[in-house]
Motif scaffolding. Sequence first.
Motif, PDB file in Angstrom:
ATOM      1  N   CYS A 218      82.922  16.467 -83.406  1.00  0.00           N
ATOM      2  CA  CYS A 218      84.333  16.076 -83.375  1.00  0.00           C
ATOM      3  C   CYS A 218      85.281  17.186 -83.797  1.00  0.00           C
ATOM      4  O   CYS A 218      86.505  17.045 -83.657  1.00  0.00           O
ATOM      5  CB  CYS A 218      84.562  14.836 -84.232  1.00  0.00           C
ATOM      6  SG  CYS A 218      84.548  15.163 -86.021  1.00  0.00           S
TER       7      CYS A 218
ATOM      8  N   VAL B  24      75.775  17.878 -77.490  1.00  0.00           N
ATOM      9  CA  VAL B  24      76.803  17.595 -76.477  1.00  0.00           C
ATOM     10  C   VAL B  24      76.402  18.226 -75.141  1.00  0.00           C
ATOM     11  O   VAL B  24      76.466  17.580 -74.088  1.00  0.00           O
ATOM     12  CB  VAL B  24      78.180  18.115 -76.927  1.00  0.00           C
ATOM     13  CG1 VAL B  24      79.212  17.923 -75.818  1.00  0.00           C
ATOM     14  CG2 VAL B  24      78.644  17.395 -78.193  1.00  0.00           C
TER      15      VAL B  24
ATOM     16  N   LYS C  66      82.077  11.047 -75.364  1.00  0.00           N
ATOM     17  CA  LYS C  66      82.563  12.407 -75.140  1.00  0.00           C
ATOM     18  C   LYS C  66      81.968  12.999 -73.870  1.00  0.00           C
ATOM     19  O   LYS C  66      82.614  13.797 -73.174  1.00  0.00           O
ATOM     20  CB  LYS C  66      82.216  13.277 -76.351  1.00  0.00           C
ATOM     21  CG  LYS C  66      82.782  14.685 -76.295  1.00  0.00           C
ATOM     22  CD  LYS C  66      82.575  15.409 -77.618  1.00  0.00           C
ATOM     23  CE  LYS C  66      83.249  16.778 -77.594  1.00  0.00           C
ATOM     24  NZ  LYS C  66      83.138  17.451 -78.915  1.00  0.00           N
TER      25      LYS C  66
END
Length: 311
Positions: A10, A150, A208
């Motif tokens: 984040c 990610v 995300k």
Amino acid sequence: MPQNSACPLCGGSAFSFCTIAGSGYLRCGACTLVFLDPLPDPGELKSLYRGAYAKLLGIPARREEELFLKMGPKPEEGASLLDIGSSGGHFLLEAQRRGFAAEGVELREEGRGASPPLPVFYGPFEEYPPGRTFSFITMLHTLEHFPDPVAMVSKAKSLLSPGGSLLITVPNFGSAAAGVLGKYWEWFQPPFHLFHFNARTMALLLEKCGLEICEISSRRSFSLSLATQLSFYLPIVLLKMSGIYYRARTRVTGGSGRGKAPLVALLQAYLKGADVLMAPMDLLLTPLSRHLEKSLKGEELVIVARHCSGK
């Protein structure tokens, strides 16, 4: 060890959480992600997963039946599946038996020459060639080993066909055991486990990456019996507190190889024997076990997400 750093999920400020066997973990003050700092580079990772670590990962205890049910009804004949982090191929073989056209990706090369031969890409998932898509992708206790979760979930999404499903299992940092045991929690395994997720951080990660979350649930992990897990944790905690645990693990996963097989065999025998001996007590603990799982406090998170067209 740095006192604070940017969270890789984040971007918030992360602060020192604990130090284990000389390795430091940070925790993000915003999203609560826990991660190793510093993270190993790709060359270090490859050397870490050589040798006897494969034997530890080869203990089949992931309750595949439940995972296949999470994928939905019986797949159409030849439905494609990619298992990222296929280890010794236990889950891969079961998927093939159930009718999937299943393939794997595995960093370690100990599986080469397996009989029967398995359709596995040996190398980093980052190097898996683009251009193919799969109806299902599984990452079973794999995501916590990647230095960039990610990027890894985004790559997995790129390999999913529209409407395809991604199934992930990770140790649950939001579990009751993690809350009680802290740094002595079983799944704190530096330098192998780089990230620790809870339901909140897993949801943030998948959103995300543009995936739609279908389900987040929790369950017991390596054992069918909650009583077995409780009996397992006490000696593990004591061994970790004494430092013996990490010295023994180093002997198993590195070095010359002497003494590795007996230690691994001892662990396997202990788990099997404890399951039998603790089965009666597990009946008494069933209500507690169900409560923990329903409240997302079980030891393992199971996440199912879907690749929707247009996202």
